[in-house]
Enzyme design. Structure first.
Site, PDB file in Angstrom:
ATOM      1  N   THR A  23       0.869  -1.181   0.000  1.00 53.53           N
ATOM      2  CA  THR A  23       0.000   0.000   0.000  1.00 53.53           C
ATOM      3  C   THR A  23       0.908   1.234   0.000  1.00 53.53           C
ATOM      4  OG1 THR A  23      -0.239  -0.261   2.413  1.00 53.53           O
ATOM      5  CG2 THR A  23      -2.044  -1.061   1.019  1.00 53.53           C
TER       6      THR A  23
ATOM      7  N   LYS B 124       3.741  -6.928   4.032  1.00 54.55           N
ATOM      8  CA  LYS B 124       3.551  -5.527   3.688  1.00 54.55           C
ATOM      9  C   LYS B 124       3.198  -4.764   4.959  1.00 54.55           C
ATOM     10  CE  LYS B 124       0.170  -3.442   3.355  1.00 54.55           C
ATOM     11  NZ  LYS B 124      -0.668  -2.587   4.292  1.00 54.55           N
TER      12      LYS B 124
ATOM     13  N   THR C 183      -0.450  -2.950  10.879  1.00 50.85           N
ATOM     14  CA  THR C 183      -1.331  -3.038   9.704  1.00 50.85           C
ATOM     15  C   THR C 183      -0.535  -3.707   8.633  1.00 50.85           C
ATOM     16  OG1 THR C 183      -2.785  -2.038   8.141  1.00 50.85           O
ATOM     17  CG2 THR C 183      -0.898  -0.881   8.450  1.00 50.85           C
TER      18      THR C 183
ATOM     19  N   GLU D 200       6.349   4.814   7.308  1.00 51.34           N
ATOM     20  CA  GLU D 200       5.964   6.041   6.605  1.00 51.34           C
ATOM     21  C   GLU D 200       6.767   7.237   7.121  1.00 51.34           C
ATOM     22  OE1 GLU D 200       1.380   4.685   5.633  1.00 51.34           O
ATOM     23  OE2 GLU D 200       1.791   5.958   7.363  1.00 51.34           O
TER      24      GLU D 200
ATOM     25  N   ASN E 221      -0.048  10.457   5.482  1.00 52.82           N
ATOM     26  CA  ASN E 221      -1.350  10.077   5.991  1.00 52.82           C
ATOM     27  C   ASN E 221      -2.418  11.125   5.754  1.00 52.82           C
ATOM     28  OD1 ASN E 221      -1.306   7.356   7.514  1.00 52.82           O
ATOM     29  ND2 ASN E 221       0.660   8.311   7.973  1.00 52.82           N
TER      30      ASN E 221
ATOM     31  N   SER F 191      -5.908  10.157  -1.431  1.00 55.24           N
ATOM     32  CA  SER F 191      -5.872  10.971  -2.657  1.00 55.24           C
ATOM     33  C   SER F 191      -5.407  10.130  -3.846  1.00 55.24           C
ATOM     34  CB  SER F 191      -4.909  12.143  -2.499  1.00 55.24           C
ATOM     35  OG  SER F 191      -5.308  12.931  -1.393  1.00 55.24           O
TER      36      SER F 191
END
Length: 409
Positions: free
Chosen positions: A156, A182, A193, A280, A404, A409
């Site tokens: 993702t 992932k 997650t 991230e 985040n 988007s």
């Protein structure tokens, strides 16, 4: 930019006899993106899994639990990215089941023999019609050496695919352990997650599988945190195809059992640490080591308090040795009888605090030197016992907020 992490070399990611993977573009969320994976397992394979502890768990998690409990013998897995199918109620469950039925029809197996997995945006309707339309292409693509392609297809916000392999000798037979995962955000113990899949061709008693997958999760995916959020879709699955040809492993504390256990945990830890390295917006990989606890649970409690703290994590991002934030986190970790005068704090080789206060030889420039590194170890000695525990985390950067804020988007 991942922290000291590179894309896996497909030649280093070893096929596991009895496992085939096929990838397709189903247009789940975006066109022209590989977002659908079908995995087939040889007859006689054994599968066990651990899943999110979030009570608002996704429809595929619910079905996986039910299908595993049915003991029908898992023969296939279906994985999509782009849509989590979480927060979708009975409609989401119906759509997930529809994809299991469709794949089962293609493969000539029962729907209960299919485990579904989804990852992506929460509370959006699963486009099961697109997934079902993509199944023939994924099945036609099935091959034993498509592990890295599958790792790419389940991403993702990951920037790199995550895969790892090990080989060990058991009773003169070569046993392979290979896994993919992932995850990059919404990462916290219980689990992350993340989707994680580890397969081996070892011959292992079915009764040991759940214990081994739980132990592997506790030593890997349950020791990482990026942002303290627990996802709705976390799943970690262990597959044993029994193709290696050695005598069955009936005890994990036997020589053969220990070899397999260590290999499975090593692969799981490599995948878990890759998730943190690809967190991230991460710029630093941080090991939080807590020693001298009265119990391992106590050590983990303190380690997580440090690793979850936004103030600690932003200080690391800025390379600002505001290390009192670490002591504060130790203090609020929840150990009621903690004696602050016994706390020792180290930043790599730098002794920062002793007896609960600043070490007389500590200089801020030494702390800053360590904090500028891309890999850092925070070590706390509680001096309460002999237990230890480690967790892995990263810093918290401006890019984390940007990623985040724009996720949908």
């Amino acid at each position: 930019m991942p922290v000291n992490l590179t894309a896996p070399n497909p030649q280093d990611v070893l096929p596991v006899p009895g496992v085939k993977l096929g990838i397709a573009m189903a247009g789940v969320r975006k066109a022209n993106r590989r977002d659908l994976v079908v995995v087939t397992l040889a007859e006689g394979s054994h599968v066990a899994g651990v899943f999110t502890r979030n009570r608002f768990c996704a429809a595929p998690v619910q079905l996986c639990r039910e299908h595993l409990a049915a003991k029908a013998g898992t023969r296939a897995m279906l994985i999509n990215t782009g849509n989590a199918n979480a927060g979708t109620g009975e409609d989401g469950r119906s759509r997930a089941l529809s994809t299991c039925v469709a794949l089962a029809r293609h493969l000539g197996i029962a729907p209960e023999q299919v485990l579904p997995f989804s990852t992506g945006v929460i509370m959006e309707t699963l486009p099961n019609d697109r997934i079902e339309a993509g199944l023939p292409a994924a099945i036609a693509d099935l091959a034993a050496d498509h592990w890295v392609q599958a790792a790419e297809a389940i991403m993702t916000t990951d920037t790199l695919p995550k895969a790892a392999s090990r080989r060990v000798q058991i009773d003169g037979k070569t046993v392979t352990v290979t896994g993919i995962a992932k995850g990059a955000g919404m990462i916290r113990p219980n689990m992350a997650t993340m989707l994680g899949f580890v397969a081996t061709d070892a011959v292992i008693a079915p009764a040991l599988m759940q214990h081994l997958v739980r132990e592997a999760a506790d030593d890997s995916f349950n020791r990482i945190t990026i942002d303290g959020d627990t996802s709705t879709n976390d799943s970690f699955v262990l597959i044993a195809t029994a193709q290696a040809g050695h005598a069955p492993i009936t005890r994990l504390d036997s020589e053969a059992g220990a070899l397999l256990r260590d290999a499975v945990i090593a692969v799981a830890q490599q995948l878990a640490q890759a998730i943190v390295r690809d967190g991230e917006g991460a710029t630093k990989f941080i090991t939080v080591q807590v020693d001298g606890g009265a119990s391992e649970d106590e050590c983990r409690q303190v380690a997580y308090a440090i690793a979850h703290s936004p103030l600690v994590k932003t200080a690391f991002y800025a390379s600002d040795p505001n290390l009192g934030r670490i002591l504060a986190a130790v203090g609020y970790a929840g150990i009621a009888d903690l004696d602050q005068t016994g706390i020792e704090l180290f930043l790599d080789d730098v002794h920062v605090a002793t007896a609960g206060g600043r070490h007389p030889d500590y200089r801020e420039e030494d702390g800053q030197r360590v904090m500028k590194q891309s890999e850092i170890t925070v070590r706390v000695d509680l001096q309460r016992g002999d237990a230890s525990a480690a967790v892995w985390t990263c810093d918290l950067s401006i890019d984390y907020v940007k990623i985040n804020a724009d996720y949908r988007s």
